[in-house]
Design a protein around this motif. Sequence first.
Motif, short mmCIF file in Angstrom:
data_model
loop_
_atom_site.label_atom_id
_atom_site.label_comp_id
_atom_site.label_asym_id
_atom_site.label_seq_id
_atom_site.Cartn_x
_atom_site.Cartn_y
_atom_site.Cartn_z
N GLY A 113 10.84 5.36 -13.66
CA GLY A 113 11.00 3.98 -14.13
C GLY A 113 9.68 3.23 -14.09
N ILE A 114 9.64 2.11 -14.83
CA ILE A 114 8.38 1.41 -15.01
C ILE A 114 7.83 0.85 -13.70
CG2 ILE A 114 9.42 -0.82 -15.63
CD1 ILE A 114 7.08 -1.06 -17.68
N VAL A 115 8.71 0.40 -12.81
CA VAL A 115 8.24 -0.20 -11.55
C VAL A 115 7.49 0.84 -10.73
CG1 VAL A 115 8.94 -1.31 -9.40
CG2 VAL A 115 10.13 -1.85 -11.54
N PHE A 116 8.09 2.02 -10.62
CA PHE A 116 7.46 3.09 -9.85
C PHE A 116 6.14 3.51 -10.49
CE2 PHE A 116 6.73 7.60 -9.06
CZ PHE A 116 6.72 7.62 -7.67
N ARG A 117 6.18 3.67 -11.80
CA ARG A 117 4.98 4.13 -12.50
C ARG A 117 3.83 3.16 -12.32
NH1 ARG A 117 5.60 4.06 -18.19
NH2 ARG A 117 7.73 3.32 -17.97
N TRP A 118 4.12 1.89 -12.57
CA TRP A 118 3.04 0.91 -12.48
C TRP A 118 2.56 0.77 -11.04
CZ3 TRP A 118 2.92 -3.77 -16.31
CH2 TRP A 118 2.97 -3.26 -17.61
N ALA A 119 3.48 0.83 -10.11
CA ALA A 119 3.07 0.75 -8.71
C ALA A 119 2.09 1.88 -8.41
CB ALA A 119 4.28 0.84 -7.80
N LEU A 120 2.42 3.06 -8.93
CA LEU A 120 1.57 4.23 -8.72
C LEU A 120 0.19 4.03 -9.36
CD1 LEU A 120 2.37 6.81 -7.28
CD2 LEU A 120 2.74 7.86 -9.51
N TYR A 121 0.19 3.53 -10.60
CA TYR A 121 -1.09 3.31 -11.29
C TYR A 121 -1.96 2.31 -10.53
CZ TYR A 121 1.40 5.46 -15.21
OH TYR A 121 2.12 6.30 -16.00
N PHE A 122 -1.32 1.20 -10.14
CA PHE A 122 -2.12 0.18 -9.45
C PHE A 122 -2.63 0.69 -8.11
CE2 PHE A 122 0.10 -2.96 -12.27
CZ PHE A 122 -1.05 -3.32 -12.95
N LEU A 123 -1.79 1.47 -7.46
CA LEU A 123 -2.20 2.05 -6.18
C LEU A 123 -3.45 2.91 -6.38
CD1 LEU A 123 -0.87 1.89 -3.38
CD2 LEU A 123 -0.01 4.19 -3.78
N LEU A 124 -3.42 3.73 -7.42
CA LEU A 124 -4.55 4.62 -7.66
C LEU A 124 -5.78 3.82 -8.12
CD1 LEU A 124 -5.32 7.56 -7.56
CD2 LEU A 124 -4.62 7.81 -9.92
N ILE A 125 -5.56 2.86 -9.00
CA ILE A 125 -6.69 2.04 -9.48
C ILE A 125 -7.38 1.38 -8.30
CG2 ILE A 125 -7.31 -0.07 -10.74
CD1 ILE A 125 -5.15 0.61 -12.78
N PHE A 126 -6.59 0.75 -7.43
CA PHE A 126 -7.22 0.03 -6.34
C PHE A 126 -7.71 0.96 -5.23
CE2 PHE A 126 -5.28 -3.49 -8.58
CZ PHE A 126 -6.38 -4.32 -8.65
N ALA A 127 -7.13 2.13 -5.14
CA ALA A 127 -7.69 3.11 -4.21
C ALA A 127 -9.11 3.45 -4.65
CB ALA A 127 -6.81 4.36 -4.17
N VAL A 128 -9.29 3.61 -5.97
CA VAL A 128 -10.64 3.92 -6.48
C VAL A 128 -11.57 2.74 -6.28
CG1 VAL A 128 -11.98 4.42 -8.56
CG2 VAL A 128 -9.84 5.64 -8.14
N ILE A 129 -11.09 1.54 -6.62
CA ILE A 129 -11.95 0.36 -6.54
C ILE A 129 -12.35 0.07 -5.09
CG2 ILE A 129 -12.04 -2.15 -6.85
CD1 ILE A 129 -10.48 -1.82 -9.40
#
Lengths: 511, 80, 385
Positions: free
Chosen positions: A476-492
């Motif tokens: 679902g979109i909530v899980f997916r986006w949470a995952l993306y943001f988690l990874l984006i900010f892990a990198v940042i």
Amino acid sequence: MTLTSFSFFVFFASSVLCYYLLPLKFRWITLLVFSAVFFALSSSPFTGLYPIICILVTHFCSIKIHQNSPMNPGRARRYLTCGIIIILGMLAVLKYNGFFLLHWNVLAARIGLKGTGHELNWLLPLGISYYSLLAIGQMTDVYRGMTEPETNLFKTALFIAFYPQLTAGPITRYGEMREELFTGHPFSWTNFTHGLQRMLWGLFKKLVLSTRLALIVDGVYGDVEVYNGFYIWIAAGLFMLQLYTDFSGYMDIILGASEVYGIKLPENFRTPFFSRSVQEFWQRWHITLGAFMRDYVFYPLERSRFMTHMRRFFTKAFGRKTAGKLTTNLALLCLWLLIGLWHGGAYKYIFGWGLWFWLCLVLGQAGEPCWKKLRVFFKVRTDSFSWHLFQSLRTFLLVSIGNIFFRTGSLKAAFRAIRLGLTTAVNPWVLFDGSYTRFGLSEKEAVLIAVGLLVLLLVSVLQRSGSVREKIDRQGIVFRWALYFLLIFAVIVFGKYGPDYDPADFIYRGF
Amino acid sequence: MNKEEIFTKLNSIFRDIFDDDTIVLSEGTTATDIEGWDSLTHISLIAAIEDEFGIRFDMKDVLKMKNVGEIADRIAALAG
Amino acid sequence: MKKHHFPLILKSLAFLLIFFGLLFHISNVLRPEVTIQGNNERLGMLGIYAEPKNTIDVLYFGSSDATAFWSPFTAYEQTGFTSYTYGKSMMRASMFEDMLNEALKTQSPSLVIVSLRTILQSGDTVEEAALRSVTDSLPYSTLNRWKMIFRNHGKIVLSDNAIENEGTGEPTKSLFAEIPFYFDIMKYHDNWQHIWEGSYHYRGLGRFSSSTKGYFVGTGCVQQKRDPSVSQISKSMELSESAENALHALMQRADRDGFSILFVMPPYCESTEDRMRFNRAAELISEAGHMAIDFNDFWNEIGMDAENDFYDPGHANILGARKFTAFLTDYLSTHYDLPDRRTDPRYAAWQEGLENWHKTESDALRNTISKRKFVFEDDSFAGKE
């Protein structure tokens, strides 16, 4: 311009915009223009000459080979030889002159010649080790009749110099890239998002994991007298992981970026640490290099007249099967020495690294009866998980040992490190007494590495059963986006990049 | 030479090279079906076939032949 | 644009919106915590957002030469007008205009007092630390922050360069080197290892008020030597372009919005150069119909004492700040029409704040006096701090 710099992302975004704004037919031209810009921005202008020579030679020879091959195979062969000599000659002069001169000088001194050659300190042109192989591959494929030559010079240019793969591969074949590069891909949301996701994952591997692992590895190999014994083996394993996160992370950025353009490049890594033998490892690690060496070096070598005679001779003496093995292993020896040389003109690559992998393959094969007896003795069930785990760990260890040669400064230094690793008392306590702080890692960063490696393991396990991105797409979109943001900010947040920050440097002295 | 003869000969070569008497070839047999048939043994196999049939494949064949059926077809074409 | 693209574009926009929201939030948390002598300047600056709209009568504005000299509660107690000391140490001339605009977003003071010293000393380049001192404390959501960085494009001397060249390095020409100023998370992301509960305080605007109304409570005490003849100098000296621009911009804003603006030099051990710069600035300011006062001319009237009232050569401690604030407050109440809010129920919060302030003040005084004694007993320490 490195692929992890901010300027690259500006460059990339503008190229994607131009690419999709132009009609399908012209999209490959955008790529060519941006490849030229990329080269100009990342390299001194003078070195631009080499890819241009390389492109011209490839283009001209390919066409000539094709024209002559049906009627005049001898002539076609001469064009091929000539093309390969020019390309290899350029590579030899630019990359290996130091290595050759070293020997020439020693030899000259022996036979009493005066005057020694000086090393040419020319800039090593960006990506020459890679595009030289592409050029050789294309000419050879045309010679073998595997593919038609390209008639448009600029298309040859794009094939050779397509910027994402220019610096580190993968090593592609003209036959499989023609469709991908030149047809022009309509915008696809899936390609776009999947490409970006893959780039992000690559950045995570490189910036968060690889750069931190490097701290420990550099620390240990920087002073093996102090960090001896267990440290050496830990560092060898960590270097393996550093190399993997760095190289495969780079590949993720390259393949991801290409995917955004709709271009699929061949994979270079397929979860190599699950390999159960050294041979399998090399089919999953730097895959395109292995495949290139197989098709353009190993096969021609094995089918050369010399080898054929050798095989016939051995067949009479030992029978067909043994003869096959002997000649194959001989060809493999040449192959591995060459792969070693390709990595760099130094004995540590040729004899330490190349020879080590050859020995692993040959001894694995030759010792098979012996291994079989041991397996029977220990009542090993070869289909059990524990056996597979053992095999993978053994492969990891063997490859890590080879990589000690890769990492250390010279052949001598590598042997010294191994000697110190074997002769000093093993003290596993270094794992638990916070020794990592000696290498500039904080406790929190050590935890970060551990968590990061676990995530890597989890992703690798998921990769075994198909594309991870497709699996995520099904959520679902909530899980997916949470995952993306988690990874984006892990990198940042956790990535090592940007201007250095030292908490102490902001305590001002007066106002 | 007919297909059947080619397959019989091929079968004995495969059994010899891969040390497995249970091998039974069919048109669709590929490298994944036979343990030990990998990029390293491929050339030994090809060389054995060439010696047996007295032919020589070109490199394109060596690289493109992916299953036993294709090998047999090429043999038939080359051996006439 | 095809119809089926519409939801995708909407989705992308939503994604970007969340991304920047999170980015700004996380950046705020990761910014380093700097406290000097127990003062958190960043909170002092952000505290202005916690003041109810349009309740500040006087804005005392400037760099550290403002924040260490003006104590709003002292003035409030004396005559009842409300004020706020707004600024940040190291704030250079090229940042004044945007900072004033930022303060005026929520407040409409009838008088703005600008402390001149740092403006006049500013050259045409800006050290990284100076720009960061201000922009890394401003919230991402304010446009003035972005404007300020953009205004300094091509003038920024990066820290490494400044340290190597002892502050006179060339400004960076690379646009990419300026990007970490816009997105300071690029500089501070490694700070994740040092964040603590307090780092989350900066999340929202208007959550935390400043208990000193922006005043920086100086508690040290280091003896200074003053040369009274400096006040006699009548020669002047050219100002940098950015200093002149800043003065003009501030006066234009005052003229446009119709508030009074007063330029001041705080009393300190003024150097000859500073005095000459002031003379030039005073000319410019009076040409534009405004006023500039150098309070070094009133040293004895204020009762400043070089031995006891400073914690470093340029900054008053609480003793000095109290004297200066009291003197200037008297001046203001005779020359400007400022209201008395002390009995106004709408300003009850100030009355509560005042009690709190008394505690802070007496602690600071005790602290300062104890240090003063120490210095008297062992003179070898003076000047080394």
